[in-house]
Design a protein around this motif. Structure first.
Motif, PDB file in Angstrom:
ATOM      1  N   ASP A  31       0.823  -1.208   0.000  1.00  0.00           N
ATOM      2  CA  ASP A  31       0.000   0.000   0.000  1.00  0.00           C
ATOM      3  C   ASP A  31       0.863   1.267   0.000  1.00  0.00           C
ATOM      4  O   ASP A  31       0.859   2.034   0.967  1.00  0.00           O
ATOM      5  CB  ASP A  31      -0.905  -0.027   1.239  1.00  0.00           C
ATOM      6  N   GLU A  34      -1.048   5.021   0.460  1.00  0.00           N
ATOM      7  CA  GLU A  34      -2.030   4.974   1.556  1.00  0.00           C
ATOM      8  C   GLU A  34      -2.758   6.302   1.748  1.00  0.00           C
ATOM      9  O   GLU A  34      -3.974   6.318   1.983  1.00  0.00           O
ATOM     10  CB  GLU A  34      -1.346   4.562   2.857  1.00  0.00           C
ATOM     11  N   ASN A  37      -5.332   6.625  -0.919  1.00  0.00           N
ATOM     12  CA  ASN A  37      -6.360   5.604  -0.737  1.00  0.00           C
ATOM     13  C   ASN A  37      -7.303   5.945   0.412  1.00  0.00           C
ATOM     14  O   ASN A  37      -8.520   5.739   0.316  1.00  0.00           O
ATOM     15  CB  ASN A  37      -5.710   4.243  -0.487  1.00  0.00           C
ATOM     16  N   TYR A 144      -2.122  -1.701  -3.747  1.00  0.00           N
ATOM     17  CA  TYR A 144      -3.513  -1.483  -3.382  1.00  0.00           C
ATOM     18  C   TYR A 144      -3.967  -0.111  -3.854  1.00  0.00           C
ATOM     19  O   TYR A 144      -3.252   0.892  -3.698  1.00  0.00           O
ATOM     20  CB  TYR A 144      -3.649  -1.583  -1.864  1.00  0.00           C
ATOM     21  N   LYS A 220      -8.823  -3.325   3.307  1.00  0.00           N
ATOM     22  CA  LYS A 220      -7.630  -3.624   2.506  1.00  0.00           C
ATOM     23  C   LYS A 220      -7.236  -5.093   2.654  1.00  0.00           C
ATOM     24  O   LYS A 220      -7.037  -5.795   1.657  1.00  0.00           O
ATOM     25  CB  LYS A 220      -6.472  -2.726   2.930  1.00  0.00           C
TER      26      LYS A 220
END
Length: 263
Positions: A31, A34, A37, A144, A220
């Protein structure tokens, strides 16, 4: 169709550029974006609270249970077309025959899929999508990414969404008529499907919220675990299980937390 492909490519490139611009140092190697996200998840949560959830509750309130079930079955039956194609792309010939038979039975005897006759005669439903197909052929998920409107995903997941849209007959509804009418029909069907799916998952929201200390990390980890489970048909290789554990162990150690034994 060319217009759809161009829009899709622009969206993917735009998201990649935005994500790259928002890259931050993250303790989780999966990730690296982050900060981006988390902001997008906050946006999606707000959109869900103020739009999707009220729409889903209203849909649930005005729709009789048997009609709701019929609509769910109808869209599930259309989805079996993509499932059958992905079966073949993954070399699952027997399973593709079963899923193809499901579609034929439900489309005919099940009145265009509103009644799930196939399940009544023990034709099992499977879950296959284009993201799983790409993973089956060895393509890594990549980092991600949380997508606006769509939620948890990855670069491979974006390709999966494009492939699934290409396999969905709703994408082609209204071809041959004016583009405005075609877009309205397709958009309306996708909208009903979204409202029906959100209504069917209203009861799951409380479980997810209460189970998670950090909702972001919960979704996640759930995303990656579900993808691995589906790609390997429930038989996740040991190296994948240990890789998942090593990442979580590193995260816990850097936060002075005791690692949890997954076994």
């Amino acid at each position: 169709m060319r217009k759809f492909e161009k829009l899709t490519k622009c969206a993917v490139l735009g998201l990649a550029a935005l994500a790259a611009g928002c890259a931050t140092t993250s303790l989780d190697k999966r990730d690296p974006y982050e900060s981006w996200n988390r902001d997008v998840q906050d946006f999606n949560d707000g959109l869900d609270d103020y739009v999707m959830k009220p729409v889903a509750k209203g849909y649930q309130w005005i729709t009789p249970t048997f009609v709701d079930r019929g609509i769910t079955n109808f869209f599930s039956n259309l989805g079996d077309i993509g499932v059958t194609i992905n079966d073949l792309l993954q070399g699952k010939v027997v399973q593709s025959g079963q899923d193809g038979a499901r579609f034929l039975v439900n489309t005919t005897a099940g009145v265009a899929g509103f009644v799930d006759v196939a399940s009544m005669i023990d034709l099992q439903k499977h879950n296959e999508d284009f993201d799983q197909t790409l993973g089956y052929w060895g393509l890594s998920s990549g980092p991600y990414l949380v997508l606006p409107l769509f939620g948890p995903s990855s670069p491979r997941g974006i390709g999966g969404l494009v492939g699934d849209a290409a396999m969905n007959p709703i994408s082609y509804v209204g071809l041959g008529v004016s583009s405005g009418v075609s877009t309205a029909i397709s958009g309306g069907l996708f909208g009903v499907n979204a409202a029906d799916t959100r209504a069917d998952n209203l009861s799951n929201e409380k479980i997810a919220t209460e189970a998670a200390v950090d909702r972001y990390d919960f979704f996640k980890n759930a995303y990656f675990q579900q993808r691995e489970y589906l790609i390997h048909d429930g038989k996740v290789p040991q190296d994948k299980e240990h890789e998942q554990f090593d990442i979580e162990k590193e995260f816990d150690e850097q936060n002075n937390l005791a690692p949890v034994n997954p076994y």
